[in-house]
Scaffold this motif. Sequence first.
Motif, PDB file in Angstrom:
ATOM      1  N   GLU A   1      22.653  51.722  47.116  1.00 21.98           N
ATOM      2  CA  GLU A   1      23.848  51.206  47.771  1.00 21.98           C
ATOM      3  C   GLU A   1      23.679  51.274  49.282  1.00 21.98           C
ATOM      4  OE1 GLU A   1      27.788  52.296  46.600  1.00 21.98           O
ATOM      5  OE2 GLU A   1      27.197  52.540  44.504  1.00 21.98           O
TER       6      GLU A   1
ATOM      7  N   ASP B   1      29.188  47.245  32.736  1.00 17.16           N
ATOM      8  CA  ASP B   1      29.931  47.640  33.935  1.00 17.16           C
ATOM      9  C   ASP B   1      31.255  46.892  33.968  1.00 17.16           C
ATOM     10  OD1 ASP B   1      30.329  48.957  36.357  1.00 17.16           O
ATOM     11  OD2 ASP B   1      29.290  47.429  37.528  1.00 17.16           O
ATOM     12  N   VAL B   2      32.315  47.599  34.285  1.00 13.69           N
ATOM     13  CA  VAL B   2      33.633  46.968  34.453  1.00 13.69           C
ATOM     14  C   VAL B   2      34.377  47.755  35.526  1.00 13.69           C
ATOM     15  CG1 VAL B   2      34.704  48.260  32.554  1.00 13.69           C
ATOM     16  CG2 VAL B   2      35.686  46.093  33.278  1.00 13.69           C
ATOM     17  N   HIS B   3      35.010  47.029  36.439  1.00 14.95           N
ATOM     18  CA  HIS B   3      35.712  47.665  37.558  1.00 14.95           C
ATOM     19  C   HIS B   3      36.767  46.707  38.077  1.00 14.95           C
ATOM     20  CE1 HIS B   3      32.741  45.146  39.491  1.00 14.95           C
ATOM     21  NE2 HIS B   3      31.786  45.913  38.989  1.00 14.95           N
ATOM     22  N   ASP B   4      37.618  47.187  38.959  1.00 14.04           N
ATOM     23  CA  ASP B   4      38.728  46.388  39.481  1.00 14.04           C
ATOM     24  C   ASP B   4      38.305  45.346  40.504  1.00 14.04           C
ATOM     25  OD1 ASP B   4      40.563  47.721  37.901  1.00 14.04           O
ATOM     26  OD2 ASP B   4      41.088  49.168  39.459  1.00 14.04           O
ATOM     27  N   VAL B   5      37.177  45.529  41.158  1.00 13.94           N
ATOM     28  CA  VAL B   5      36.788  44.651  42.262  1.00 13.94           C
ATOM     29  C   VAL B   5      36.015  43.423  41.793  1.00 13.94           C
ATOM     30  CG1 VAL B   5      36.759  46.553  43.914  1.00 13.94           C
ATOM     31  CG2 VAL B   5      34.669  45.956  42.704  1.00 13.94           C
TER      32      VAL B   5
ATOM     33  N   GLU C   1      32.851  40.773  42.230  1.00 16.41           N
ATOM     34  CA  GLU C   1      31.453  41.077  42.559  1.00 16.41           C
ATOM     35  C   GLU C   1      30.618  39.813  42.497  1.00 16.41           C
ATOM     36  OE1 GLU C   1      28.089  44.384  41.263  1.00 16.41           O
ATOM     37  OE2 GLU C   1      29.758  44.004  39.913  1.00 16.41           O
TER      38      GLU C   1
ATOM     39  N   GLY D   1      37.220  40.721  38.829  1.00 10.42           N
ATOM     40  CA  GLY D   1      37.528  42.111  38.538  1.00 10.42           C
ATOM     41  C   GLY D   1      37.975  42.280  37.093  1.00 10.42           C
ATOM     42  N   ARG D   2      37.665  43.436  36.535  1.00  9.87           N
ATOM     43  CA  ARG D   2      38.043  43.835  35.179  1.00  9.87           C
ATOM     44  C   ARG D   2      37.379  43.023  34.066  1.00  9.87           C
ATOM     45  NH1 ARG D   2      44.091  44.207  37.040  1.00  9.87           N
ATOM     46  NH2 ARG D   2      43.981  46.146  38.184  1.00  9.87           N
TER      47      ARG D   2
ATOM     48  N   PRO E   1      33.956  42.846  31.934  1.00  9.61           N
ATOM     49  CA  PRO E   1      32.710  43.569  31.684  1.00  9.61           C
ATOM     50  C   PRO E   1      31.493  42.667  31.918  1.00  9.61           C
ATOM     51  CG  PRO E   1      34.262  43.878  29.883  1.00  9.61           C
ATOM     52  CD  PRO E   1      34.819  42.796  30.755  1.00  9.61           C
TER      53      PRO E   1
ATOM     54  N   TRP F   1      30.376  43.521  46.503  1.00 11.46           N
ATOM     55  CA  TRP F   1      31.674  43.590  45.836  1.00 11.46           C
ATOM     56  C   TRP F   1      32.757  43.889  46.852  1.00 11.46           C
ATOM     57  CZ3 TRP F   1      27.727  47.011  45.306  1.00 11.46           C
ATOM     58  CH2 TRP F   1      27.974  48.349  45.588  1.00 11.46           C
TER      59      TRP F   1
ATOM     60  N   ASN G   1      37.355  44.177  47.396  1.00  9.64           N
ATOM     61  CA  ASN G   1      38.711  44.191  46.845  1.00  9.64           C
ATOM     62  C   ASN G   1      39.371  42.892  47.230  1.00  9.64           C
ATOM     63  OD1 ASN G   1      38.665  46.769  45.697  1.00  9.64           O
ATOM     64  ND2 ASN G   1      39.031  47.696  47.679  1.00  9.64           N
TER      65      ASN G   1
END
Length: 116
Positions: A23, A53-57, A59, A89-90, A92, A109, A111
């Motif tokens: 990173e 991988d799953v996240h709010d942002v 990418e 976001g969200r 997978p 990535w 927000n």
Amino acid sequence: MTQPARIAYQTPEPYDSGMVVEEVARDGTPGAPRWPFQAARFEVPPGATTELDVHDVAELWMVRAGQGTVRSGDTTLEVGPGEMVYFAGRVPHQVTNTGTGQLRLFSVWWNGGAPS
């Protein structure tokens, strides 16, 4: 900050899948700006699949070298050098290296919502 700043990478982080992630070390780089995104480069060895991988942002992956298959939600895409894949976001997502050499990607990535 109006002057360009050279930004370093953090120490490479290996995963059980064989993937290695570096990173961008914006917080550890003196004078680095606080931009609204983060970035990393990563490599996936031949035959390996990254963890789901799953996240709010949101990418964006940019393929630097190699061949792979990206799964995102219900979609599967074949990818190669110069191609990019966007993930909302969200949702997978993961990648499998289907080639014989390292699959090298760059990820950004942020927000924010989906592009219009």
